[in-house]
Structure formats: structure tokens, C-alpha cells
Design an enzyme around this catalytic site. Structure first.
Site, PDB file in Angstrom:
ATOM      1  N   ASP A  29       1.095  17.514   6.672  1.00  0.00           N
ATOM      2  CA  ASP A  29       2.247  17.697   7.554  1.00  0.00           C
ATOM      3  C   ASP A  29       3.378  16.749   7.152  1.00  0.00           C
ATOM      4  OD1 ASP A  29       3.681  18.734   9.695  1.00  0.00           O
ATOM      5  OD2 ASP A  29       2.931  17.227  11.089  1.00  0.00           O
ATOM      6  N   HIS A  46       8.853  21.225   0.579  1.00  0.00           N
ATOM      7  CA  HIS A  46       7.588  21.923   0.338  1.00  0.00           C
ATOM      8  C   HIS A  46       7.157  21.773  -1.130  1.00  0.00           C
ATOM      9  CE1 HIS A  46       7.358  23.494   4.311  1.00  0.00           C
ATOM     10  NE2 HIS A  46       8.413  24.283   4.200  1.00  0.00           N
ATOM     11  N   LEU A 140     -15.728  19.162  -7.651  1.00  0.00           N
ATOM     12  CA  LEU A 140     -15.166  19.090  -6.300  1.00  0.00           C
ATOM     13  C   LEU A 140     -14.919  20.501  -5.808  1.00  0.00           C
ATOM     14  CD1 LEU A 140     -13.750  17.427  -3.967  1.00  0.00           C
ATOM     15  CD2 LEU A 140     -11.616  17.840  -5.219  1.00  0.00           C
TER      16      LEU A 140
END
Length: 242
Positions: A29, A46, A140
Site C-alpha cells: 500500500d 504504481h 520461493l
């Protein structure tokens, strides 16, 4: 070995402390506020946020994290201005193109969580390409929550259970959620100083620890991730017990 105060029971101060959060979730965020602070368009915020993900993924590998799920685009984000939504779709595509080869080389398996039927055809193709290219990697597990909503996921699971006529218990319900193979997070991190979960992993985070940090997502990096992991490591997880 010291006694816990008031209990008379010998308990080490470090007993039952988790050594590492094997599964971590991040609510990414603050891109818009970062853009405002830097005097640039929201789309640039962004893009800065998309570039912040790679160092965090590498930091997660270094820390021994096995599963990382990131909240990239929520079901509610469709309500944003059409131009911003369009820019986000483009940035998702750019990010896949930029990162696919290196993620695969580093052993990262990427999967999307949520809906993808509302994404543009060209973006769905790129999403499929990313999943296919990294399907055999195991260093991962990176789960990208796209067009994801916790309530929508719960409602969809209940609908499919009813269609199948399955008995409803917790184990069965979990199997009907988006990405049932995704581990429940040990730790959920939210950036930008907001103190809410915003419809993210409502079922899966029932027993997660939460760390809220003031850092805006584009400025969040491996050091901030390590600090959150260290905070987690100093907490006891009792799961309702004592």
C-alpha cells in the site's frame, strides 16, 4: 531456566518463539501517496511499486521465507478511475515481461490468486506464461493476489461446495478457497501506516501475526522486510492456548 511471573512454572523467556516466518503476506500500500509526495502521476507511483517487488522477493529468499503472497490488485480496485485501472493493467504486463526471466533463474515459482476472467486477454496470456515458465521452480513460492477479495473468495467457495453437495467443515472449506495449496501466512505485513486488512486473506490469516509499518510500498525493501521478520520472531504464537 526462569519461572514465568506469577505461575511458578519453569519457562524459558525464549521458549516457543518462532525462528522464521516461513509464509509471509504483504499488503503493498502507498503507491498513490508516494506519487503525490514526489510530484509525479499516480501511474509512476504504481511503476515504482512494481520495481520494489523484486528486491523484496530476493530478500525473502535470503531470509529463508518459503511462501510470499502479495496483494497486487483487489476486487475493489476496479472502481478506480478507468485511466488508472488501464495503467495498472499495462504495468502488470510490463512487470511480467521485465521480471519473468530473472524470477525463473532465481528459482521463484509464480502463481496468481483470485479471478483473472476480468483481465484483458493479452494480460491473461502473460499471466499464463509466467506461471508456466516458473512451474518447476521451488526456491520461493510467490503468490500474486490479482482481482482478489477475501469475501468474494469465501462466497465463491461456499457456492461451489453447495454445487458439489459436500459436507461443510473447516478442512473441506479450505480446499474450495482460491489456491488451496497456498500456505496460511505466519506473518502479514501492511505498508503505508494503514491499520486494516482491506479484505485480504480473511480466512487464511486467522492466526497470523500482523506488522504495520509507516513506509510507503515503493520505499519498502529488504531491510524493512528483515525488521518485520525480526519483530515476528520476538512474538509467541499460542493459537488460543497459554
Amino acid at each position: 531456566m526462569a519461572s514465568a511471573p506469577g505461575t511458578g512454572t519453569d519457562v524459558s523467556p525464549e521458549e516457543n518463539l518462532p525462528e522464521v516466518a516461513h509464509a509471509v503476506a504483504i499488503i503493498m500500500d502507498g503507491n498513490g501517496r508516494w506519487a503525490t509526495e514526489h510530484g509525479v502521476p499516480v501511474a509512476d507511483g504504481h511503476r515504482a511499486g512494481s520495481r520494489a517487488l523484486r528486491p523484496v522477493v530476493e530478500g525473502a529468499i535470503d531470509l529463508g521465507i518459503e511462501s510470499l503472497v502479495v496483494y497486487a490488485f483487489s476486487t475493489e480496485n476496479w472502481s478506480r478511475d478507468a485511466a488508472e485501472v488501464g495503467a495498472l493493467m499495462e504495468i502488470f504486463g510490463e512487470t511480467i515481461d521485465r521480471e519473468l526471466e530473472d524470477l525463473a533463474a532465481q528459482g521463484v515459482r509464480c502463481r496468481f490468486v483470485g479471478r483473472r476472467d476480468r483481465a484483458p486477454d493479452w494480460l491473461r496470456s502473460k499471466m499464463d506464461q509466467l506461471e508456466t515458465a516458473t512451474a518447476d521452480r521451488s526456491m520461493l513460492q510467490l503468490w500474486i493476489a490479482f482481482d482478489y477479495g477475501g469475501r468474494a473468495g469465501l462466497a465463491e467457495a461456499r457456492r461451489r461446495i453447495a454445487e458439489d453437495g459436500a459436507d461443510v467443515d473447516e478442512e473441506t472449506f479450505a480446499r474450495y478457497l482460491y489456491a488451496p495449496g497456498m500456505p496460511d501466512p505466519d506473518l502479514v505485513i501492511r505498508t503505508s501506516g494503514e491499520l486494516r486488512v482491506s479484505n485480504f486473506l480473511l480466512w487464511q490469516s486467522a492466526y497470523a501475526e500482523f506488522v504495520f509499518v509507516d513506509t510507503l510500498w515503493p520505499d519498502f525493501g529488504p531491510d524493512e522486510l528483515r525488521t518485520a521478520i525480526e519483530e515476528y520472531a520476538n512474538r509467541r504464537r499460542r493459537f488460543g492456548g497459554r
